[in-house]
Design an enzyme around this catalytic site. Structure first.
Site, PDB file in Angstrom:
ATOM      1  N   LEU A 265       0.826  -1.212   0.000  1.00  0.00           N
ATOM      2  CA  LEU A 265       0.000   0.000   0.000  1.00  0.00           C
ATOM      3  C   LEU A 265       0.862   1.264   0.000  1.00  0.00           C
ATOM      4  O   LEU A 265       0.728   2.150   0.848  1.00  0.00           O
ATOM      5  CB  LEU A 265      -0.988   0.014   1.177  1.00  0.00           C
ATOM      6  CG  LEU A 265      -2.071  -1.070   1.129  1.00  0.00           C
ATOM      7  CD1 LEU A 265      -2.992  -0.948   2.331  1.00  0.00           C
ATOM      8  CD2 LEU A 265      -2.869  -1.021  -0.168  1.00  0.00           C
TER       9      LEU A 265
ATOM     10  N   THR B  12       7.614  -6.399 -17.817  1.00  0.00           N
ATOM     11  CA  THR B  12       7.281  -5.339 -18.760  1.00  0.00           C
ATOM     12  C   THR B  12       8.078  -5.453 -20.053  1.00  0.00           C
ATOM     13  O   THR B  12       9.188  -6.018 -20.054  1.00  0.00           O
ATOM     14  CB  THR B  12       7.562  -3.960 -18.116  1.00  0.00           C
ATOM     15  OG1 THR B  12       7.428  -2.933 -19.090  1.00  0.00           O
ATOM     16  CG2 THR B  12       8.983  -3.893 -17.552  1.00  0.00           C
ATOM     17  N   ASP B  13       7.554  -4.884 -21.135  1.00  0.00           N
ATOM     18  CA  ASP B  13       8.302  -4.843 -22.388  1.00  0.00           C
ATOM     19  C   ASP B  13       9.447  -3.829 -22.330  1.00  0.00           C
ATOM     20  O   ASP B  13      10.341  -3.851 -23.191  1.00  0.00           O
ATOM     21  CB  ASP B  13       7.382  -4.534 -23.572  1.00  0.00           C
ATOM     22  CG  ASP B  13       6.648  -3.201 -23.461  1.00  0.00           C
ATOM     23  OD1 ASP B  13       6.779  -2.515 -22.426  1.00  0.00           O
ATOM     24  OD2 ASP B  13       5.921  -2.850 -24.406  1.00  0.00           O
ATOM     25  N   GLU B  14       9.452  -2.967 -21.312  1.00  0.00           N
ATOM     26  CA  GLU B  14      10.493  -1.942 -21.255  1.00  0.00           C
ATOM     27  C   GLU B  14      11.885  -2.511 -21.000  1.00  0.00           C
ATOM     28  O   GLU B  14      12.891  -1.836 -21.229  1.00  0.00           O
ATOM     29  CB  GLU B  14      10.136  -0.891 -20.203  1.00  0.00           C
ATOM     30  CG  GLU B  14       8.872  -0.125 -20.543  1.00  0.00           C
ATOM     31  CD  GLU B  14       8.660   1.106 -19.691  1.00  0.00           C
ATOM     32  OE1 GLU B  14       9.651   1.789 -19.370  1.00  0.00           O
ATOM     33  OE2 GLU B  14       7.505   1.381 -19.351  1.00  0.00           O
TER      34      GLU B  14
ATOM     35  N   TYR C 171      13.837   2.334 -13.839  1.00  0.00           N
ATOM     36  CA  TYR C 171      12.719   1.399 -13.680  1.00  0.00           C
ATOM     37  C   TYR C 171      12.940   0.133 -14.490  1.00  0.00           C
ATOM     38  O   TYR C 171      12.892  -0.989 -13.971  1.00  0.00           O
ATOM     39  CB  TYR C 171      11.401   2.058 -14.087  1.00  0.00           C
ATOM     40  CG  TYR C 171      10.311   1.064 -14.425  1.00  0.00           C
ATOM     41  CD1 TYR C 171       9.851   0.161 -13.473  1.00  0.00           C
ATOM     42  CD2 TYR C 171       9.763   1.001 -15.716  1.00  0.00           C
ATOM     43  CE1 TYR C 171       8.861  -0.770 -13.778  1.00  0.00           C
ATOM     44  CE2 TYR C 171       8.779   0.076 -16.025  1.00  0.00           C
ATOM     45  CZ  TYR C 171       8.338  -0.805 -15.059  1.00  0.00           C
ATOM     46  OH  TYR C 171       7.366  -1.730 -15.369  1.00  0.00           O
TER      47      TYR C 171
ATOM     48  N   LYS D 223      13.536  -3.856 -13.383  1.00  0.00           N
ATOM     49  CA  LYS D 223      12.677  -4.964 -13.800  1.00  0.00           C
ATOM     50  C   LYS D 223      13.485  -6.008 -14.568  1.00  0.00           C
ATOM     51  O   LYS D 223      13.241  -7.219 -14.436  1.00  0.00           O
ATOM     52  CB  LYS D 223      11.519  -4.449 -14.651  1.00  0.00           C
ATOM     53  CG  LYS D 223      10.440  -3.716 -13.863  1.00  0.00           C
ATOM     54  CD  LYS D 223       9.761  -4.610 -12.826  1.00  0.00           C
ATOM     55  CE  LYS D 223       8.866  -5.654 -13.463  1.00  0.00           C
ATOM     56  NZ  LYS D 223       8.120  -6.441 -12.420  1.00  0.00           N
TER      57      LYS D 223
ATOM     58  N   ASN E  55       2.144  -1.627 -22.560  1.00  0.00           N
ATOM     59  CA  ASN E  55       1.467  -0.642 -21.712  1.00  0.00           C
ATOM     60  C   ASN E  55       0.013  -1.027 -21.462  1.00  0.00           C
ATOM     61  O   ASN E  55      -0.745  -1.217 -22.404  1.00  0.00           O
ATOM     62  CB  ASN E  55       1.497   0.735 -22.377  1.00  0.00           C
ATOM     63  CG  ASN E  55       2.809   1.462 -22.168  1.00  0.00           C
ATOM     64  OD1 ASN E  55       3.861   0.831 -22.085  1.00  0.00           O
ATOM     65  ND2 ASN E  55       2.755   2.771 -22.090  1.00  0.00           N
ATOM     66  N   ASN E  56      -0.349  -1.134 -20.182  1.00  0.00           N
ATOM     67  CA  ASN E  56      -1.730  -1.442 -19.811  1.00  0.00           C
ATOM     68  C   ASN E  56      -2.538  -0.160 -19.643  1.00  0.00           C
ATOM     69  O   ASN E  56      -2.001   0.896 -19.317  1.00  0.00           O
ATOM     70  CB  ASN E  56      -1.771  -2.203 -18.483  1.00  0.00           C
ATOM     71  CG  ASN E  56      -1.477  -3.680 -18.615  1.00  0.00           C
ATOM     72  OD1 ASN E  56      -2.107  -4.517 -17.995  1.00  0.00           O
ATOM     73  ND2 ASN E  56      -0.475  -4.034 -19.415  1.00  0.00           N
TER      74      ASN E  56
ATOM     75  N   LYS F 133      -0.215   8.098 -14.882  1.00  0.00           N
ATOM     76  CA  LYS F 133       0.142   7.519 -16.174  1.00  0.00           C
ATOM     77  C   LYS F 133      -0.656   8.214 -17.277  1.00  0.00           C
ATOM     78  O   LYS F 133      -1.668   8.878 -17.022  1.00  0.00           O
ATOM     79  CB  LYS F 133      -0.144   6.004 -16.162  1.00  0.00           C
ATOM     80  CG  LYS F 133       0.604   5.239 -15.064  1.00  0.00           C
ATOM     81  CD  LYS F 133       2.100   5.231 -15.293  1.00  0.00           C
ATOM     82  CE  LYS F 133       2.849   4.459 -14.214  1.00  0.00           C
ATOM     83  NZ  LYS F 133       2.770   3.020 -14.362  1.00  0.00           N
TER      84      LYS F 133
ATOM     85  N   ASN G  87       1.814   8.493 -28.622  1.00  0.00           N
ATOM     86  CA  ASN G  87       1.201   9.115 -27.449  1.00  0.00           C
ATOM     87  C   ASN G  87       0.241  10.242 -27.823  1.00  0.00           C
ATOM     88  O   ASN G  87      -0.843  10.370 -27.252  1.00  0.00           O
ATOM     89  CB  ASN G  87       2.287   9.648 -26.512  1.00  0.00           C
ATOM     90  CG  ASN G  87       2.977   8.548 -25.734  1.00  0.00           C
ATOM     91  OD1 ASN G  87       2.552   7.393 -25.739  1.00  0.00           O
ATOM     92  ND2 ASN G  87       4.070   8.894 -25.072  1.00  0.00           N
TER      93      ASN G  87
ATOM     94  N   GLY H  57      16.132  10.194 -21.569  1.00  0.00           N
ATOM     95  CA  GLY H  57      16.190   8.800 -21.993  1.00  0.00           C
ATOM     96  C   GLY H  57      14.863   8.214 -22.419  1.00  0.00           C
ATOM     97  O   GLY H  57      14.641   7.007 -22.316  1.00  0.00           O
TER      98      GLY H  57
END
Length: 363
Positions: free
Chosen positions: A39, A138-140, A164, A168, A193-194, A203, A263, A298
């Site tokens: 939390l 993640t795909d990142e 980040y 991951k 991306n969800n 986000k 985006n 970046g």
């Protein structure tokens, strides 16, 4: 184990994707869920209000880095699987403060793996053979793609570009190593991306919806031509269930929505839907609120997921197009202003203290 009730342990199950997974799981199964979440700012028990009194949902506030807590939970509840959503996940926050990402995503995953390894080693058959550790990533981790490059496949080299994604990537490598070194029965999913209900409004998509309705600027980084593959969160949940059910041990499955969009195009689509569903009083388009801001350091230009492996091996593909999913998402935010207000004000933290007391544990 005679008469044992099968259940799963979900970590990070009060966050955006984790909460959607818990809600979907309980809607489609009688199997209980033990839900462990620290939390932090993005973990919100308001996401789980509809199962607050459901005896199949056992919520425990805690950290995946707390080895003693994890060990006690596994011994008490004896889950047949661990689904690990717990992660710090916001790129901007990782740029300004990477330490939390290192501790949660790397050290936390390591400690969770170690406790799971001991737990798995002590199981007897057939529970031992049936146990699974599913790591959600993640795909990142794959880095950035040029405009014409083929989409990320599961064997794409790891080239993380942000604190980040580096954290991951490290967690993915640990999961792989615990499988190959220790025989832990792991599965890994790397998603695009969800978007969807209960998405914390920092986000892109929820931020645009919330800011538009509040009459605030809609900040778009740089030229807005950063391309992402967008996956409706409930499709992601169905993919995880399918991988947990039938995925090959030690394998990675990329989960994508086949929805590559820039985006700025996303922002335009959100504005147009709001113009239709909740028009401004002055008759102007929400597009007039778009403001271009300095690009972040970046910033990867393009991500794209090749999701053919999960379709070929496990028969999964997304149910939603971007057009259907984004309409459902905008409608959800319009229908749930109280949720938005609560996560922005932090009042849900007060509710947690009232609901669960100082221990933070409920059953």
């Amino acid at each position: 184990m005679l008469g044992h009730i099968f259940m799963i342990l979900v970590t990070g199950g009060a966050g955006f994707i984790g909460a959607n997974f818990v809600l979907d799981w309980l809607a489609g199964s009688d199997e209980p869920v033990v839900n462990l979440d620290k939390l932090t700012y993005a973990g919100n028990l308001g996401n789980l209000a509809s199962v607050q009194d459901d005896p199949r949902h056992v919520f425990v506030q805690g950290d995946i880095g707390d080895t003693a807590l994890l060990d006690g939970l596994l011994k008490q509840h004896r889950p047949r699987a661990i689904v690990n959503f717990a992660a710090e996940s916001h790129v901007d926050r990782s740029i300004h403060g990477a330490e939390d990402f290192i501790f949660t995503n790397i050290v936390g995953t390591f400690r969770l793996l170690e406790v799971a390894r001991s737990y798995h080693a002590a199981l007897i058959e057939p529970e031992k053979a049936a146990f699974r550790f599913l790591h959600v990533s993640t795909d990142e981790v794959y880095g950035s793609l040029t405009p014409q490059a083929p989409a990320f496949k599961e064997d794409h080299v790891y080239e993380p570009n942000s604190p980040y994604s580096a954290s991951k990537a490290a967690s993915d490598h640990l999961v792989r190593a615990w499988h190959h070194t220790h025989g832990l029965p792991v599965l890994t999913t790397n998603c695009s991306n969800n978007y969807g209900p209960y998405h914390f409004p920092e986000k892109l998509i929820p931020l645009m919806i919330v800011n538009a309705l509040a009459g605030k600027p809609l900040p778009v980084y740089g030229d807005g031509q950063q391309v992402r593959d967008w996956l409706y969160v409930k499709d992601h949940c169905s993919a995880i269930r399918r991988v947990l059910e039938a995925g090959r041990l030690g394998e990675t499955y990329n989960v994508g929505g086949w929805n590559e969009k820039a985006n700025l195009s996303i922002v335009h689509i959100v504005c147009d839907l709001l113009d239709e569903l909740s028009p401004r009083r002055d008759g102007e388009s929400y597009r007039t609120q778009i403001t271009h801001v300095t690009d972040r350091p970046g910033h990867d230009r393009r991500y794209a997921i090749d999701a053919r492996k999960i379709e070929r091996e496990l028969g999964w593909k997304p149910a939603e197009t971007f057009e259907t999913g984004i309409r459902k998402t905008v409608q959800w935010y319009l229908a749930n202003p109280e949720w938005v207000q609560s996560v922005q004000s932090g009042s849900y933290r007060d509710w947690v203290a009232t609901q669960y007391g100082s221990t933070g544990a409920g059953a």
